[in-house]
Scaffold this motif. Structure first.
Motif, PDB file in Angstrom:
ATOM      1  N   ASP A 116     -22.536 -26.509 -16.633  1.00 45.30           N
ATOM      2  CA  ASP A 116     -22.152 -27.512 -17.846  1.00 45.30           C
ATOM      3  C   ASP A 116     -21.747 -29.637 -17.157  1.00 45.30           C
ATOM      4  O   ASP A 116     -22.259 -29.924 -18.342  1.00 45.30           O
ATOM      5  N   TYR A 133     -27.756 -26.023 -20.841  1.00 44.52           N
ATOM      6  CA  TYR A 133     -27.279 -24.050 -20.930  1.00 44.52           C
ATOM      7  C   TYR A 133     -26.566 -23.900 -22.375  1.00 44.52           C
ATOM      8  O   TYR A 133     -26.765 -24.343 -22.754  1.00 44.52           O
ATOM      9  N   HIS A 134     -26.502 -22.123 -22.331  1.00 47.52           N
ATOM     10  CA  HIS A 134     -26.130 -22.372 -23.782  1.00 47.52           C
ATOM     11  C   HIS A 134     -25.410 -20.810 -23.131  1.00 47.52           C
ATOM     12  O   HIS A 134     -24.963 -20.871 -22.419  1.00 47.52           O
ATOM     13  N   ASN A 159     -24.505 -27.699 -24.038  1.00 43.75           N
ATOM     14  CA  ASN A 159     -25.549 -28.684 -23.700  1.00 43.75           C
ATOM     15  C   ASN A 159     -27.214 -28.939 -23.723  1.00 43.75           C
ATOM     16  O   ASN A 159     -27.512 -27.488 -24.303  1.00 43.75           O
TER      17      ASN A 159
END
Length: 328
Positions: free
Chosen positions: A244, A170-171, A167
Motif C-alpha cells: 500500500d 488494498y485492505h 487505502n
C-alpha cells in the motif's frame, strides 16, 4: 544571511499536509537549498475564502527562485504564490497535475506507472522511478554498523518489515493480517531478527496485533519516543514492505538491500488498484528493483535509484538556463 546564502537559489515547497507529499518535496529541495521554506495546505485556494498566512510570507521572507509542489491541493496555491512574486520562480510539480495545470508548470515529474503517450509529447514532462524521498544510500551505509549493533546484537541476518495501512486499493482483512503475523514469526524461526514498524496510516488494532508477538527475535516499535525508521532501514539485510505504500518501498530501495513487496487483500477492481499494481509490476518485472514476497528473502543485486538527486540536478540546470548562471 551569508553571501553564499544570497547567491544560492532559494526554494519554497508547497505540499498537502500528508507526510508523503512533503517528504517528496523536501527530498528534492535539499539538494538545491538546505533551508527551504515549507508551506503546507489543506484545501485548494479559493479567492473568496483565502488562506493568507503563506502569502504574507512573500513580503516578510525571501521570495522563492524555485517552488517545488506535490499533491493536488498544492496546485492552485503554487500558481498563486508564483504569480505574486516580483520575479516569477521556476515551478516544479512532483506527480501528474490536473489537466488545467499541465502547461502552467515549468517542469513536471511523473512516476513511470502514471506515464502516458500524451505526456511523452509535453516538453515540460519527465518520467521518474517511483517517488523522490529523503533517504540516501550513503547515509544508510554510514548508519548500518551502529544500527545493527543496537537493534540486533544477536547473530544472524536482519529483516525489516514496514507496514502501512488500508487505502483505496488494498485492505487488511483478517486473512491478510494473519498472513503478515505468520510471515514475521516464520522469519524469526528461520534465524532472522525481525524489526517491525507501522506507519501513521496503520490502524490501532493492527498495531496492537503486532505488538502482541513478543518473541526474542521480533522487535516491534511501540510508537513511543523517537521514530527508529532510518535505523530500521540501515540495519536490514533484507526488507519486506506492504504494497500500500509507494514511498516506503522507494525509501527501502536506498539501502541497496533486497526489497520484497508483501501482497494485501485487493479491493474490488478500481483505478486505484490498477495504478498500484502497475507500479509494482514496473518496479519488479520491468526494472528488476523489487521482488514479490513469496516466503523467502533470497539475495539479489540492483543499483539503488537516485531520483531525488537526479530531479534536483534537472531543476538546477533549468534554473541556470533561465538565469544565465552555471549549474553546480
Amino acid at each position: 544571511m551569508t553571501a553564499a546564502d544570497r547567491t544560492r537559489p532559494h526554494v519554497w515547497t508547497v505540499s498537502e499536509v500528508k507526510a508523503g507529499t512533503l517528504t517528496q518535496c523536501l527530498g528534492v529541495a535539499r539538494f538545491i537549498d538546505p533551508d527551504p521554506h515549507v508551506v503546507t495546505v489543506r484545501k485548494e485556494f479559493r479567492w473568496w475564502k483565502p488562506t493568507l498566512s503563506h502569502l504574507f510570507d512573500l513580503w516578510r521572507l525571501r521570495q522563492p527562485d524555485v517552488i517545488i509542489s506535490c499533491g493536488g491541493q498544492a496546485l492552485s496555491h503554487t500558481m498563486l504564490i508564483a504569480g505574486l512574486c516580483r520575479r516569477r520562480p521556476l515551478t516544479v510539480h512532483l506527480a501528474g497535475p490536473k489537466p488545467e495545470y499541465e502547461d502552467r508548470y515549468d517542469l513536471v515529474f511523473v512516476s513511470r506507472h502514471d506515464w502516458t503517450s500524451e505526456r511523452e509529447k509535453k516538453p515540460n514532462f519527465h518520467p521518474m522511478i517511483g517517488v523522490p524521498h529523503r533517504v540516501d544510500t550513503e547515509e544508510m551505509e554510514a548508519r548500518r554498523p551502529a544500527a545493527k549493533a543496537r537493534l540486533a546484537p544477536q547473530e544472524g541476518p536482519v529483516a525489516t518489515v514496514l507496514v502501512g495501512g488500508p487505502n483505496k486499493a488494498y485492505h487488511y482483512d483478517e486473512a491478510t493480517v494473519a498472513r503478515l503475523v505468520a510471515t514475521i514469526r516464520g522469519l524469526a524461526a528461520e534465524g532472522w531478527t525481525v524489526l517491525v514498524s507501522t506507519s501513521r496510516r496503520s490502524p490501532a488494532a493492527l498495531q496492537e496485533r503486532l505488538a502482541g508477538l513478543g518473541e526474542p527475535r521480533i522487535v516491534i516499535w511501540d510508537r513511543q519516543g523517537e521514530n527508529p525508521f532510518r535505523d530500521y532501514l540501515a540495519a536490514a539485510d533484507a526488507l519486506v514492505i506492504t504494497k500500500d505504500s509507494v514511498t516506503m518501498l522507494c525509501e527501502a530501495l536506498a539501502t541497496g538491500k533486497p526489497v520484497y513487496a508483501f501482497d494485501l487483500a485487493h479491493r474490488p477492481a478500481n483505478p486505484h488498484l490498477d495504478k498500484f499494481e502497475r507500479y509494482h509490476a514496473d518496479m519488479s518485472e520491468t526494472l528488476g528493483l523489487t521482488r514479490r514476497f513469496e516466503g523467502s528473502l533470497a539475495p539479489y543485486a540492483y543499483d539503488p535509484p537516485q531520483e531525488s538527486r537526479r530531479i534536483a540536478s534537472m531543476v538546477e540546470a533549468r534554473l541556470a538556463e533561465r538565469t544565465g548562471r552555471i549549474a553546480p
